[in-house]
Enzyme design. Structure first.
Site, mmCIF file in Angstrom:
data_model
loop_
_atom_site.group_PDB
_atom_site.id
_atom_site.type_symbol
_atom_site.label_atom_id
_atom_site.label_comp_id
_atom_site.label_asym_id
_atom_site.label_seq_id
_atom_site.Cartn_x
_atom_site.Cartn_y
_atom_site.Cartn_z
ATOM 1 N N SER A 56 0.886 -1.173 0.038
ATOM 2 C CA SER A 56 -0.104 0.112 0.022
ATOM 3 C C SER A 56 0.921 1.287 -0.066
ATOM 4 O O SER A 56 2.151 1.249 0.098
ATOM 5 C CB SER A 56 -0.812 0.053 1.406
ATOM 6 O OG SER A 56 -0.195 0.315 2.356
ATOM 7 N N ASP A 94 -1.199 -1.465 -3.859
ATOM 8 C CA ASP A 94 -2.701 -1.661 -3.496
ATOM 9 C C ASP A 94 -3.064 -0.262 -3.339
ATOM 10 O O ASP A 94 -2.378 0.601 -2.671
ATOM 11 C CB ASP A 94 -2.563 -2.447 -2.013
ATOM 12 C CG ASP A 94 -3.907 -2.917 -1.519
ATOM 13 O OD1 ASP A 94 -4.786 -3.006 -2.298
ATOM 14 O OD2 ASP A 94 -3.952 -3.007 -0.213
ATOM 15 N N GLY A 235 -10.939 -6.177 1.249
ATOM 16 C CA GLY A 235 -11.639 -6.326 2.449
ATOM 17 C C GLY A 235 -11.994 -7.727 2.846
ATOM 18 O O GLY A 235 -13.145 -7.960 3.326
HETATM 19 P P1 13P Z 1 -8.877 -6.590 4.876
HETATM 20 O O1 13P Z 1 -8.703 -5.224 5.795
HETATM 21 O O2 13P Z 1 -10.008 -7.267 4.960
HETATM 22 O O3 13P Z 1 -7.703 -7.592 5.140
HETATM 23 O O4 13P Z 1 -8.606 -6.066 3.505
HETATM 24 C C1 13P Z 1 -7.454 -5.751 2.785
HETATM 25 C C2 13P Z 1 -7.441 -5.267 1.543
HETATM 26 O O5 13P Z 1 -8.636 -5.049 0.886
HETATM 27 C C3 13P Z 1 -6.146 -4.682 0.966
HETATM 28 O O6 13P Z 1 -6.346 -3.826 -0.260
HETATM 29 O O1 G3H Z 2 -6.948 -1.944 2.114
HETATM 30 C C1 G3H Z 2 -5.800 -1.451 2.661
HETATM 31 C C2 G3H Z 2 -4.892 -2.344 3.072
HETATM 32 O O2 G3H Z 2 -5.220 -3.012 4.122
HETATM 33 C C3 G3H Z 2 -3.608 -1.413 3.433
HETATM 34 O O3 G3H Z 2 -3.712 -0.779 4.747
HETATM 35 O O4 G3H Z 2 -3.084 1.520 3.977
HETATM 36 O O5 G3H Z 2 -3.073 0.507 6.377
HETATM 37 O O6 G3H Z 2 -1.210 -0.129 4.705
HETATM 38 P P1 G3H Z 2 -2.753 0.510 4.825
HETATM 39 ZN ZN ZN Z 3 -8.349 -2.923 -0.030
#
Ligand code: 13P
Ligand code: G3H
Ligand code: ZN
Length: 335
Positions: A56, A94, A235
């Protein structure tokens, strides 16, 4: 400019085509540190699963972008060392939130990027997504886009409300943007608090919260509009109760944390859903293991003595997701 091909990484195109045909989903695990990466690679090498390593914007800031890239390259070499002859590892951005961030990742060796413009008005989402696709495709980097809005709150990703993806928009969106996969909203949500207690019912026997089911009718309508097109679920953590219990029993405070039941993800994996994102479950496993060591051995101060058990528990979690939920085990030879 570093090409992901030089790093031994792959994009998602082949992975997704095989996953849809084979009725399984590729795990997309987020990583921020060495222990998570080690656990992911070990789990995938052992179960013979292709994998998407997700980074991310927050992870990039936390771990340093240069270090992360070398870590992903190291993951490929580590996988080989573990006997995985031709690692099928994708390095994916991400929730990219701008063209500049996506471009920087393409230029930095990522093999796949997500442009998440889902909070923008429809036409702006299309315009920004297309701009990223046009750039990324020059380098054979695949692009995930998002239509619809997920609920839930994470560090860099937040939305208080959710709007299911409108099936009547998906053909126009996919055609005009040229995206390679589409993240949709059918009731999943980011974080460890996916639903409020008011949205859930209570199991009369255990008293535990039972979340509302995913909107499989919306997924079916989307698949009807876009037959064989790769669909992504964000998610998708299940928030395992055993981790929540360990955390709460050892000084933590996670009241009423609730996730997506694994049976529903198992069902989704058999459809055109070919990428399932899991981050929070790994965070919970890590935290549970660390809290347990701290509670049982208050004199411990060697990070290896608490990060080691955290790594082991995450590896166990990843293997479980791969073999018992997503069904991507043993799929390397087909990629
Ligand atoms: P979770 O928070 O359910 O693990 O989802 C992660 C996600 O969608 C990362 O992009
Ligand atoms: O969907 C989001 C991911 O779980 C990443 O989370 O932005 O806290 O790294 P973060
Ligand atoms: Zn996500």
């Amino acid at each position: 400019m570093v090409s992901y091909k030089e790093l031994g990484l792959v994009n998602t195109r082949e992975m997704f085509a095989k996953a849809i045909k084979g009725g399984y989903a590729i795990p997309a695990f987020n990583f921020n540190n060495m222990e998570q990466l080690q656990a992911i690679v070990k789990a995938c090498a052992e179960t013979k699963s292709p994998v998407i390593l997700q980074v991310s914007k927050g992870a990039r800031n936390y771990a340093n972008q240069t270090l992360l890239r070398y870590m992903a390259q190291g993951a490929v070499e580590y996988a080989k060392e573990l006997g995985w002859e031709k690692p099928q590892i994708c390095l994916h951005l991400d929730h990219g939130d701008s063209f500049e961030l996506c471009k920087s990742c393409v230029d930095f060796g990522f093999s796949s990027v997500m442009i998440d413009a889902s909070s923008l008005p429809y036409e702006e989402n299309i315009a920004l997504t297309k701009k990223v696709v046009d750039y990324a495709h020059q380098y054979d980097v695949t692009v995930e886009a998002e239509l619809g809005v997920l609920a839930g709150v994470e560090d860099e990703v937040s939305s208080a409300v959710s709007h299911y993806t409108k099936p009547e928009e998906v053909v126009d969106f996919a055609t005009r943007t040229g995206c390679d996969s589409l993240a949709i909203s059918i009731g999943t949500s980011h974080g460890a608090y996916k639903f409020t207690p008011e949205q859930c019912t209570r199991d009369p026997k255990t008293g535990k919260l039972v979340p509302p089911p995913l909107a499989f009718d919306v997924l079916d309508a989307i698949m009807e509009q876009l037959p064989g097109f790769p669909i992504v679920l964000h998610g998708s953590s299940s928030v395992p109760q055993e981790y929540v219990d360990i955390i709460n029993a050892n000084g933590g405070k996670l009241p009423d944390a609730v996730g997506i039941p694994e049976e529903q993800l198992r069902l989704a994996s058999k459809s055109a859903v070919c990428k399932i994102n899991i981050d929070s479950d790994s965070r919970l496993a890590f935290t549970a293991a660390v809290r347990k060591v701290f509670a049982e051995k208050p004199g411990e101060f060697d990070p290896r003595k608490y990060c080691g058990p955290a790594r082991d528990l995450m590896e166990e979690l990843y293997k479980h997701k791969i073999t018992d939920v997503l069904g991507s085990d043993g799929k390397l030879a087909q990629c």
